[in-house]
Design a protein around this motif. Structure first.
Motif, PDB file in Angstrom:
ATOM      1  N   ASP A 119       0.836  -1.209   0.000  1.00 35.57           N
ATOM      2  CA  ASP A 119       0.000   0.000   0.000  1.00 35.57           C
ATOM      3  C   ASP A 119       0.867   1.254   0.000  1.00 35.57           C
ATOM      4  N   GLU A 120       1.954   1.237   0.774  1.00 33.85           N
ATOM      5  CA  GLU A 120       2.856   2.384   0.795  1.00 33.85           C
ATOM      6  C   GLU A 120       3.451   2.618  -0.592  1.00 33.85           C
ATOM      7  N   ARG A 169       2.208   1.694  -3.544  1.00 39.49           N
ATOM      8  CA  ARG A 169       1.149   2.161  -4.449  1.00 39.49           C
ATOM      9  C   ARG A 169       0.797   3.623  -4.161  1.00 39.49           C
ATOM     10  N   ASP A 170       0.704   3.983  -2.883  1.00 38.06           N
ATOM     11  CA  ASP A 170       0.370   5.363  -2.512  1.00 38.06           C
ATOM     12  C   ASP A 170       1.480   6.325  -2.920  1.00 38.06           C
ATOM     13  N   THR A 171       2.736   5.877  -2.812  1.00 39.49           N
ATOM     14  CA  THR A 171       3.861   6.732  -3.208  1.00 39.49           C
ATOM     15  C   THR A 171       3.840   6.993  -4.705  1.00 39.49           C
ATOM     16  N   ALA A 191       1.225   7.013  -6.600  1.00 36.42           N
ATOM     17  CA  ALA A 191       0.100   7.922  -6.867  1.00 36.42           C
ATOM     18  C   ALA A 191       0.438   9.352  -6.447  1.00 36.42           C
ATOM     19  N   ARG A 192       1.127   9.493  -5.318  1.00 35.96           N
ATOM     20  CA  ARG A 192       1.446  10.834  -4.803  1.00 35.96           C
ATOM     21  C   ARG A 192       2.509  11.516  -5.647  1.00 35.96           C
TER      22      ARG A 192
END
Length: 472
Positions: free
Chosen positions: A215-216, A218-220, A222-223
Motif C-alpha cells: 500500500d505504501e 502504491r500510494d507513493t 500515486a502521490r
C-alpha cells in the motif's frame, strides 16, 4: 596451514607483516574510514586462503564467515581459476571495448542471459556492483530521454538498502550512518520503508505487513506521479542491511505495480546471484519475478577478478531501436568493460557452479539456516534470519524493545573480536553479525562456525555484564 606468506623476497613472514602494517598506516587509505583515523589505519592483515579458510598475519587459521565480501563462492585457492587467468592473460590481456571486442565476453553474455528470466537477453559488463547499479540507472535515464520523457527520472529505493558507493548508486542507500556525512542525489531518490519483518509494528501479521508495504508503494506512486518515476531498485534480499528477507509474495506484487505504471524494475542481485541462494540468478528461480534489469557482481568470478554487469530486457532495447532518435548515444562505458581476463574467469567459475556447487548450496542451505537459528537461545540474540547461504544474527538490548542502540552500537565488533581469537571471521554490522560462507562449506564446517559464533556471543554477554552495560 602455513603462516602468512612473505611480502618481500628475503624478509620473514613476521617482518613482512610488520612492514605491511607500517606501510598501510603511512600510505594506504582504507574503505569506509573515520575522519579521526583516515590515512593512518591498518586493519587485520590476511596472508593466504584455502577453501573456506583464510590465515591472518599471526598464522591464525580462520573460517571465512563472510566469504570475503559475499563473493568467494567456490572458495579460496581454486587452481582452475588461477590457470584460466594466466592462460587468458597470455593470450589477450586487454582490448579496448570502444571499437573492439573479445570472445570470452560474448560467450559469457550468452551464458548469463540463458539463466535470466523473461526476455533479459543482453548484458553490459562493468567492474563491480556499484558500477553495475550506476550503469542501470544511467541506462534508465537514457531510455526515458530517448523516449521523450525527460521528467521520468525519479528512483524508488527502500530503508535498509545498500546499492553501492558511486555517487548515484550510493544515493539509494538506506542503512543507518551510510549517508550521515556524505552527499547524494537526493532530488532523484524517493525512499520507502524497509521490508524488515522483525521491525514490523508489534502484533502485526506477516501478511498484514506485506499489505502495508505494498500500500505504501502504491500510494507513493500515486502521490509522486508515475510520469516522474523512472525506476524501482531493490535487492531480493537486503544483504548489507542485515539479510532482510521480505514477506512472501511482496516482490511479485511490487513487480506488478511497476509494470502497471511503466516503472522499470531493477533487481539488484550483486549479492544474491551466482549461487548465494542456490541459483545463478535468484530473481526468477527463487522469487518468481522477471525484472526489466538485473545487476550482478561479486560471485560472478567468485571474487577472483573485479567484474559486474547489468542484464537488460530485450523489450527496452527494441523500444530504443524503434525510437525517433536512432543516433542518440548511450554515452556510458568503462575502460575495463568486458575485460577478457575477467570474463574468462567468470566462464570457468560458472562451469564450476553449474557442475556441483549450486546443487550443494541448495542441499546444505536448510542445515545452515537451522544451525544458525539455534543461536536464538542466547538472551542477547533478538533474531536469527536468512535465506540460502545468507544469515544474520541480530543482537538487541531486550526482545521487547528491539532497540539495538540502547545496548551497544559496537556489539557486533565485540563479537567479531572474540570469534577471531577462536578461529572465525565475522562481518560485524553495528549490532548484527552477518554470515555468508563459501558455498562449498560442509555440515561439519557449519557446526564449527556456529559453535565459535555461539562462544563469541557468550563471551560478549559476559563482557557486557561485567561492564554494567547489559544485565540480560
Amino acid at each position: 596451514m602455513a603462516a602468512a606468506r612473505d611480502l618481500t623476497a628475503t624478509g620473514t613472514a613476521e617482518s613482512s607483516s610488520d612492514d605491511a602494517v607500517e606501510l598501510a598506516k603511512r600510505h594506504l587509505i582504507q574503505p569506509w574510514p573515520f575522519a579521526g583515523s583516515v590515512g593512518d589505519e591498518a586493519r587485520a592483515l590476511i596472508g593466504d586462503g584455502d577453501g573456506i579458510y583464510i590465515t591472518d598475519s599471526s598464522g591464525q587459521r580462520l573460517i571465512d564467515g563472510p566469504a570475503g565480501m559475499w563473493c568467494i563462492n567456490i572458495g579460496h585457492r581454486r587452481e582452475e581459476l588461477a590457470k584460466v587467468m594466466y592462460d587468458q592473460a597470455m593470450a589477450l590481456s586487454y582490448n579496448t571495448p570502444w571499437y573492439t571486442m573479445n570472445a570470452p565476453s560474448a560467450e559469457l553474455a550468452m551464458r548469463i542471459a540463458g539463466h535470466a528470466p523473461g526476455d533479459l537477453n543482453h548484458v553490459f559488463f562493468t567492474t563491480g556492483g556499484s558500477s553495475a547499479v550506476e550503469t542501470a540507472l544511467r541506462f534508465m535515464q537514457f531510455y526515458n530521454n530517448v523516449r521523450g520523457r525527460p521528467e521520468k527520472k525519479l528512483i524508488l529505493s527502500r530503508g535498509g538498502a545498500y546499492h553501492g558507493s558511486t555517487y548515484l548508486s550510493a544515493s539509494l542507500n538506506g542503512r543507518p550512518r551510510d549517508r550521515d556525512w556524505m552527499d547524494g542525489a537526493d532530488d532523484l531518490v524517493v525512499k520507502l520503508s524497509s521490508p524488515d519483518p522483525f521491525r514490523r509494528p508489534k502484533g502485526m501479521s506477516l501478511a498484514a505487513f506485506a499489505d502495508l508495504l505494498v500500500d505504501e508503494f502504491r500510494d507513493t506512486v500515486a502521490r509522486v506521479g508515475t510520469e516522474r518515476i523512472g525506476a524501482f531498485v531493490g535487492e531480493p534480499v537486503q544483504a548489507s542491511g542485515g539479510v532482510i528477507v521480505p514477506p512472501d509474495g511482496y516482490l511479485k506484487r511490487i513487480r506488478e505495480i511497476c509494470r502497471d505504471n511503466d516503472i522499470l524494475y531493477i533487481s539488484d542481485e550483486v549479492v544474491t546471484a551466482f549461487g548465494r541462494l542456490g541459483h545463478v540468478l535468484a530473481s526468477g528461480d527463487a522469487f518468481g519475478i522477471d525484472p526489466d534489469m538485473i545487476t550482478f557482481a561479486k560471485g560472478v568470478t567468485s571474487g577472483y577478478f573485479p567484474l559486474g554487469g547489468v542484464i537488460i530486457s530485450e523489450r527496452l532495447l527494441e523500444e530504443l531501436r524503434r525510437s525517433n532518435h536512432p543516433d542518440a548515444m548511450f554515452g556510458h562505458g568503462l575502460t575495463y568493460t568486458s575485460h577478457p581476463v575477467g570474463c574468462a574467469v567468470a566462464l570457468k567459475n560458472l562451469d564450476i557452479l553449474e557442475d556441483s556447487v549450486l546443487a550443494h548450496a541448495r542441499e546444505i542451505a536448510p542445515y545452515f539456516q537451522a544451525q544458525l537459528k539455534t543461536l536464538e537461545e542466547l538472551p542477547l540474540v533478538g533474531e536469527v534470519r536468512g535465506l540460502g547461504l545468507m544469515g544474520c544474527v541480530e543482537c538487541v538490548a531486550d526482545r521487547e524493545s528491539r532497540d539495538p542502540l540502547q545496548l551497544d552500537k559496537n556489539v557486533g565488533k565485540r563479537i567479531d573480536t572474540h570469534c577471531h581469537e577462536l578461529g572465525l571471521l565475522v562481518r560485524p554490522l553495528i549490532n548484527m553479525c552477518v554470515m555468508s560462507p563459501p558455498l562449498i562449506i560442509s555440515r561439519e564446517q557449519i557446526d564449527d562456525m556456529v559453535a565459535i559464533l555461539r562462544e563469541g556471543i557468550s563471551r560478549t554477554m559476559d563482557d557486557l555484564r561485567k561492564e554494567g552495560v547489559w544485565q540480560g
